[in-house]
Design a protein around this motif. Structure first.
Motif, PDB file in Angstrom:
ATOM      1  N   MET A   1      40.218 -27.520 -81.662  1.00 53.75           N
ATOM      2  CA  MET A   1      39.169 -28.635 -80.971  1.00 53.75           C
ATOM      3  C   MET A   1      39.741 -29.483 -79.752  1.00 53.75           C
ATOM      4  O   MET A   1      40.764 -30.149 -79.928  1.00 53.75           O
ATOM      5  CB  MET A   1      38.691 -29.632 -82.226  1.00 53.75           C
ATOM      6  CG  MET A   1      38.403 -30.854 -81.956  1.00 53.75           C
ATOM      7  SD  MET A   1      37.207 -31.478 -83.226  1.00 53.75           S
ATOM      8  CE  MET A   1      36.619 -33.077 -82.608  1.00 53.75           C
ATOM      9  N   THR A   2      38.930 -29.777 -78.928  1.00 51.09           N
ATOM     10  CA  THR A   2      39.227 -30.748 -77.537  1.00 51.09           C
ATOM     11  C   THR A   2      38.613 -31.968 -77.878  1.00 51.09           C
ATOM     12  O   THR A   2      37.231 -31.972 -78.148  1.00 51.09           O
ATOM     13  CB  THR A   2      38.861 -29.912 -76.429  1.00 51.09           C
ATOM     14  OG1 THR A   2      39.479 -28.833 -76.262  1.00 51.09           O
ATOM     15  CG2 THR A   2      38.986 -31.114 -75.157  1.00 51.09           C
ATOM     16  N   TYR A   3      39.218 -33.132 -78.056  1.00 52.70           N
ATOM     17  CA  TYR A   3      38.627 -34.433 -78.116  1.00 52.70           C
ATOM     18  C   TYR A   3      38.446 -34.934 -76.832  1.00 52.70           C
ATOM     19  O   TYR A   3      38.800 -34.454 -75.847  1.00 52.70           O
ATOM     20  CB  TYR A   3      39.881 -35.350 -78.887  1.00 52.70           C
ATOM     21  CG  TYR A   3      40.217 -34.964 -80.317  1.00 52.70           C
ATOM     22  CD1 TYR A   3      39.406 -35.505 -81.236  1.00 52.70           C
ATOM     23  CD2 TYR A   3      41.342 -34.043 -80.556  1.00 52.70           C
ATOM     24  CE1 TYR A   3      39.694 -35.057 -82.598  1.00 52.70           C
ATOM     25  CE2 TYR A   3      41.454 -33.652 -81.498  1.00 52.70           C
ATOM     26  CZ  TYR A   3      40.903 -34.082 -82.844  1.00 52.70           C
ATOM     27  OH  TYR A   3      41.140 -33.839 -84.091  1.00 52.70           O
ATOM     28  N   ASP A   4      37.333 -35.707 -76.959  1.00 49.23           N
ATOM     29  CA  ASP A   4      36.975 -36.598 -75.741  1.00 49.23           C
ATOM     30  C   ASP A   4      37.994 -37.557 -75.242  1.00 49.23           C
ATOM     31  O   ASP A   4      38.181 -37.660 -73.913  1.00 49.23           O
ATOM     32  CB  ASP A   4      35.634 -37.337 -75.686  1.00 49.23           C
ATOM     33  CG  ASP A   4      34.412 -36.352 -76.074  1.00 49.23           C
ATOM     34  OD1 ASP A   4      34.410 -35.417 -75.377  1.00 49.23           O
ATOM     35  OD2 ASP A   4      33.718 -36.524 -77.075  1.00 49.23           O
ATOM     36  N   PHE A   5      38.681 -38.290 -76.179  1.00 43.51           N
ATOM     37  CA  PHE A   5      39.475 -39.050 -75.713  1.00 43.51           C
ATOM     38  C   PHE A   5      40.930 -38.987 -76.999  1.00 43.51           C
ATOM     39  O   PHE A   5      40.536 -38.911 -78.199  1.00 43.51           O
ATOM     40  CB  PHE A   5      39.063 -40.463 -76.079  1.00 43.51           C
ATOM     41  CG  PHE A   5      38.168 -41.136 -75.093  1.00 43.51           C
ATOM     42  CD1 PHE A   5      38.459 -41.466 -73.831  1.00 43.51           C
ATOM     43  CD2 PHE A   5      36.582 -40.834 -75.297  1.00 43.51           C
ATOM     44  CE1 PHE A   5      37.431 -41.778 -72.846  1.00 43.51           C
ATOM     45  CE2 PHE A   5      35.983 -41.232 -74.550  1.00 43.51           C
ATOM     46  CZ  PHE A   5      36.209 -41.849 -73.228  1.00 43.51           C
ATOM     47  N   ALA A   6      41.849 -38.956 -76.284  1.00 41.31           N
ATOM     48  CA  ALA A   6      43.254 -38.995 -77.349  1.00 41.31           C
ATOM     49  C   ALA A   6      43.670 -40.498 -76.993  1.00 41.31           C
ATOM     50  O   ALA A   6      44.152 -40.550 -75.870  1.00 41.31           O
ATOM     51  CB  ALA A   6      44.085 -38.047 -77.163  1.00 41.31           C
ATOM     52  N   VAL A   7      43.625 -41.400 -78.186  1.00 37.25           N
ATOM     53  CA  VAL A   7      44.150 -42.852 -77.930  1.00 37.25           C
ATOM     54  C   VAL A   7      45.574 -42.828 -78.554  1.00 37.25           C
ATOM     55  O   VAL A   7      45.790 -42.654 -79.736  1.00 37.25           O
ATOM     56  CB  VAL A   7      43.307 -43.893 -78.561  1.00 37.25           C
ATOM     57  CG1 VAL A   7      43.697 -45.277 -78.416  1.00 37.25           C
ATOM     58  CG2 VAL A   7      41.534 -43.624 -78.125  1.00 37.25           C
ATOM     59  N   ILE A   8      46.592 -43.332 -77.585  1.00 39.79           N
ATOM     60  CA  ILE A   8      47.803 -43.333 -78.095  1.00 39.79           C
ATOM     61  C   ILE A   8      48.178 -44.731 -78.639  1.00 39.79           C
ATOM     62  O   ILE A   8      48.271 -45.682 -77.913  1.00 39.79           O
ATOM     63  CB  ILE A   8      48.790 -42.918 -77.008  1.00 39.79           C
ATOM     64  CG1 ILE A   8      48.398 -41.577 -76.344  1.00 39.79           C
ATOM     65  CG2 ILE A   8      50.364 -42.917 -77.325  1.00 39.79           C
ATOM     66  CD1 ILE A   8      49.398 -40.959 -75.372  1.00 39.79           C
ATOM     67  N   GLY A   9      48.422 -44.591 -80.131  1.00 42.36           N
ATOM     68  CA  GLY A   9      48.940 -45.841 -80.692  1.00 42.36           C
ATOM     69  C   GLY A   9      47.905 -46.024 -81.871  1.00 42.36           C
ATOM     70  O   GLY A   9      46.711 -45.257 -81.838  1.00 42.36           O
ATOM     71  N   ALA A  10      48.246 -46.813 -82.817  1.00 43.60           N
ATOM     72  CA  ALA A  10      46.997 -47.275 -83.785  1.00 43.60           C
ATOM     73  C   ALA A  10      47.216 -48.786 -84.011  1.00 43.60           C
ATOM     74  O   ALA A  10      46.786 -49.224 -85.215  1.00 43.60           O
ATOM     75  CB  ALA A  10      47.069 -46.563 -84.924  1.00 43.60           C
ATOM     76  N   GLY A  11      47.789 -49.649 -83.230  1.00 40.70           N
ATOM     77  CA  GLY A  11      47.943 -50.959 -83.335  1.00 40.70           C
ATOM     78  C   GLY A  11      46.481 -51.616 -83.087  1.00 40.70           C
ATOM     79  O   GLY A  11      45.283 -50.773 -83.216  1.00 40.70           O
ATOM     80  N   MET A  12      46.153 -52.920 -82.939  1.00 40.29           N
ATOM     81  CA  MET A  12      44.908 -53.707 -82.807  1.00 40.29           C
ATOM     82  C   MET A  12      44.121 -52.989 -81.594  1.00 40.29           C
ATOM     83  O   MET A  12      42.767 -52.934 -81.755  1.00 40.29           O
ATOM     84  CB  MET A  12      45.071 -55.090 -82.832  1.00 40.29           C
ATOM     85  CG  MET A  12      43.638 -55.755 -82.768  1.00 40.29           C
ATOM     86  SD  MET A  12      43.129 -55.571 -84.209  1.00 40.29           S
ATOM     87  CE  MET A  12      43.838 -57.017 -85.287  1.00 40.29           C
ATOM     88  N   ALA A  13      44.847 -52.917 -80.377  1.00 42.53           N
ATOM     89  CA  ALA A  13      44.111 -52.554 -78.999  1.00 42.53           C
ATOM     90  C   ALA A  13      43.678 -51.258 -79.358  1.00 42.53           C
ATOM     91  O   ALA A  13      42.446 -51.025 -79.293  1.00 42.53           O
ATOM     92  CB  ALA A  13      45.094 -52.623 -78.234  1.00 42.53           C
ATOM     93  N   GLU A  14      44.135 -50.189 -79.888  1.00 39.02           N
ATOM     94  CA  GLU A  14      43.740 -48.840 -80.044  1.00 39.02           C
ATOM     95  C   GLU A  14      42.908 -48.642 -81.218  1.00 39.02           C
ATOM     96  O   GLU A  14      41.668 -47.890 -80.879  1.00 39.02           O
ATOM     97  CB  GLU A  14      45.344 -47.778 -80.410  1.00 39.02           C
ATOM     98  CG  GLU A  14      46.258 -47.993 -79.578  1.00 39.02           C
ATOM     99  CD  GLU A  14      47.161 -49.257 -79.839  1.00 39.02           C
ATOM    100  OE1 GLU A  14      46.768 -50.420 -79.785  1.00 39.02           O
ATOM    101  OE2 GLU A  14      48.190 -48.972 -80.562  1.00 39.02           O
ATOM    102  N   ALA A  15      42.914 -49.502 -82.194  1.00 40.22           N
ATOM    103  CA  ALA A  15      42.018 -49.326 -83.399  1.00 40.22           C
ATOM    104  C   ALA A  15      40.651 -49.643 -82.913  1.00 40.22           C
ATOM    105  O   ALA A  15      39.665 -49.201 -83.077  1.00 40.22           O
ATOM    106  CB  ALA A  15      42.520 -50.030 -84.688  1.00 40.22           C
ATOM    107  N   SER A  16      40.527 -51.030 -82.225  1.00 42.20           N
ATOM    108  CA  SER A  16      39.486 -51.571 -81.931  1.00 42.20           C
ATOM    109  C   SER A  16      38.797 -50.736 -80.706  1.00 42.20           C
ATOM    110  O   SER A  16      37.669 -50.561 -80.833  1.00 42.20           O
ATOM    111  CB  SER A  16      39.635 -52.918 -81.358  1.00 42.20           C
ATOM    112  OG  SER A  16      40.797 -52.993 -80.490  1.00 42.20           O
ATOM    113  N   LEU A  17      39.460 -50.075 -79.922  1.00 45.84           N
ATOM    114  CA  LEU A  17      38.717 -49.544 -78.779  1.00 45.84           C
ATOM    115  C   LEU A  17      38.510 -47.962 -79.180  1.00 45.84           C
ATOM    116  O   LEU A  17      37.084 -47.666 -79.027  1.00 45.84           O
ATOM    117  CB  LEU A  17      39.857 -49.004 -77.551  1.00 45.84           C
ATOM    118  CG  LEU A  17      39.472 -48.171 -76.503  1.00 45.84           C
ATOM    119  CD1 LEU A  17      37.998 -48.956 -75.885  1.00 45.84           C
ATOM    120  CD2 LEU A  17      40.444 -48.143 -75.386  1.00 45.84           C
ATOM    121  N   ALA A  18      39.277 -47.493 -80.247  1.00 41.54           N
ATOM    122  CA  ALA A  18      38.621 -46.109 -80.830  1.00 41.54           C
ATOM    123  C   ALA A  18      37.514 -46.635 -81.642  1.00 41.54           C
ATOM    124  O   ALA A  18      36.348 -45.596 -81.598  1.00 41.54           O
ATOM    125  CB  ALA A  18      39.653 -45.703 -81.851  1.00 41.54           C
ATOM    126  N   ALA A  19      37.086 -47.693 -82.251  1.00 45.78           N
ATOM    127  CA  ALA A  19      35.911 -47.794 -83.063  1.00 45.78           C
ATOM    128  C   ALA A  19      34.868 -48.170 -82.108  1.00 45.78           C
ATOM    129  O   ALA A  19      33.677 -47.479 -82.459  1.00 45.78           O
ATOM    130  CB  ALA A  19      36.312 -49.233 -83.923  1.00 45.78           C
TER     131      ALA A  19
END
Ligand SMILES: Cc1cc2nc3c(=O)[nH]c(=O)nc-3n(C[C@H](O)[C@H](O)[C@H](O)COP(=O)(O)OP(=O)(O)OC[C@H]3O[C@@H](n4cnc5c(N)ncnc54)[C@H](O)[C@@H]3O)c2cc1C
Length: 371
Positions: A1-19
């Motif tokens: 599967m190809t994702y639209d975005f791969a966000v690197i990390g899962a701290g506050m910045a990454e979790a909030s942007l992913a949501a």
């Protein structure tokens, strides 16, 4: 599967942007550690302070406040920037610096200062009061965004340290140390202290994002710290402290250049913190119960970096959250998603100028220098 975005990390910045991206896109979160939040996010001092980070950060902090309050993540505490007679000029400058930015601050004399903090030593006679300062429920906010992302279809892979980024047709091939490969149309570089290293993996010129170590100690003090004590900050940046369950959290406000990694406090920084505290406040220290350190990562102008790299629009920067990445998370994530998706501003982000945070501000300059 190809994702639209791969966000690197899962701290506050990454979790909030992913949501924030999730309702519009297929999003993958790739976290190197066993669980999200192990680095800067799990080590913060947990305050929302209107002036913190300077006037350039104020629009992000103020825009985030209502969201944090509505969702129950803030508990009002108030803050005091304190100074001695010789710091009068620094306090005047502070007031002038923030005039017209929308923050609520007012000047207090010694009498009012000791009503808030009876233990302040005699020399500390001048203060600026910021009534809106609040504690943030950091773990609650982080979980809120991880859960919102999960409900929106975000996939989280832990123990997935990104070790290679290669341009392929339609996007990127992402290699992880575990041996799993992923594909995504776009990369979001939100890797905190590691942001420049991620850029290097992708063949993108780094921005000069520097991790600076910050130390915090938890003191058992006599008398116990009252729950309604404000956050107290030296106007010259020598220390801050606030109460937590009768204890005090104290930092020497250090900014020691360090390498990205699992940093630990140095004995010297702990000693400096205690020395500065004892010269400012009259509390007996019964024990140093805990100590920790974390990395705050800054771009050269100390403002965060949100936006596509000027040389490759498939590489999106969301980095340099410095010492304000928790308190600015809601507005930063909303703005980041709007920039990444090509959406216009909404009520939360309307007062924010995205150009102030664009990576183009550095790359334009370096192109001009080399031209
Ligand atoms: C002592 C201290 C006190 C602070 N106090 C406050 C405060 O009171 N208020 C406030 O707003 N802010 C505060 N901050 C700042 C705040 O904690 C940060 O701005 C924020 O946590 C940054 O979040 P992040 O997600 O960018 O970084 P991080 O939480 O560090 O997350 C980055 C993640 O990227 C992962 N990663 C790195 N490389 C890779 C790779 N190759 N592959 C996969 N994953 C990777 C890491 O494992 C990490 O989990 C404080 C920070 C410190 C250290």
């Amino acid at each position: 599967m190809t994702y639209d975005f791969a966000v690197i990390g899962a701290g506050m910045a990454e979790a909030s942007l992913a949501a924030e991206l999730a309702p519009h896109a297929r999003v993958l979160l790739l976290e190197a550690e066993d669980a999200p939040g192990y680095h800067a996010t799990g080590r913060s001092a947990a305050f929302w302070e209107e002036c913190y980070g300077g006037p350039g950060v104020v629009p992000l902090t103020l825009a985030s406040g209502p969201y944090l309050a509505e969702h129950g993540f803030l508990t009002t505490r108030g803050a005091l920037y304190v100074g001695r007679a010789e710091d009068r000029g620094a306090l005047d400058d502070f007031i002038a610096t923030f005039a017209g930015t929308g923050v609520t601050i007012d000047r207090l004399g010694r009498e009012a200062l000791v009503r808030h903090v009876p233990q302040m030593r005699e020399a500390w006679c001048d203060a600026i009061h910021e009534p809106a300062c609040a504690d943030i429920d950091v773990a609650g906010l982080h979980q809120h965004y991880l859960s919102a992302g999960r409900r929106g279809g975000v996939e989280l892979a832990c123990r997935a340290r990104v070790s290679g980024l290669e341009r392929v047709a339609g996007g990127w091939r992402i290699r992880t140390e575990g041996g799993t490969d992923y594909r995504a149309a776009r990369i979001v570089n939100a890797a905190g202290a590691w942001a420049d290293r991620i850029a290097a993996l992708a063949g993108i010129a780094p921005l000069g994002i520097r991790p600076l170590r910050r130390t915090v100690v938890q003191l058992r003090v006599d008398p116990p710290a009252p729950a309604d004590l404000p956050l107290v900050l030296d106007v010259n940046g020598g220390f801050y402290f606030k109460p937590d369950g009768g204890r005090l959290w104290l930092s020497p406000h250090d900014e020691i250049p360090d390498e990205p990694g699992d940093v630990a406090p140095e004995e010297l920084d702990v000693a400096v913190a205690i020395d500065r505290f004892e010269s400012a406040a009259d509390w007996r220290i019964a024990a140093v119960e805990r100590r920790w350190a974390g990395l705050r990562s800054f771009a050269p102008d100390r403002l965060p970096v949100y936006g596509p790299d000027p040389a490759d629009a498939g590489f999106f920067w969301f980095a340099g959250q410095g010492g304000f990445g928790i308190q600015t998370a809601p507005a930063a994530a909303r703005l980041g998603a709007q920039l990444a998706l090509g959406l216009g501003p909404d009520a939360m982000t309307r007062a924010i100028d995205p150009a102030a945070y664009s990576p183009a501000r550095f790359k334009a300059r370096s192109t001009a220098h080399t031209a």
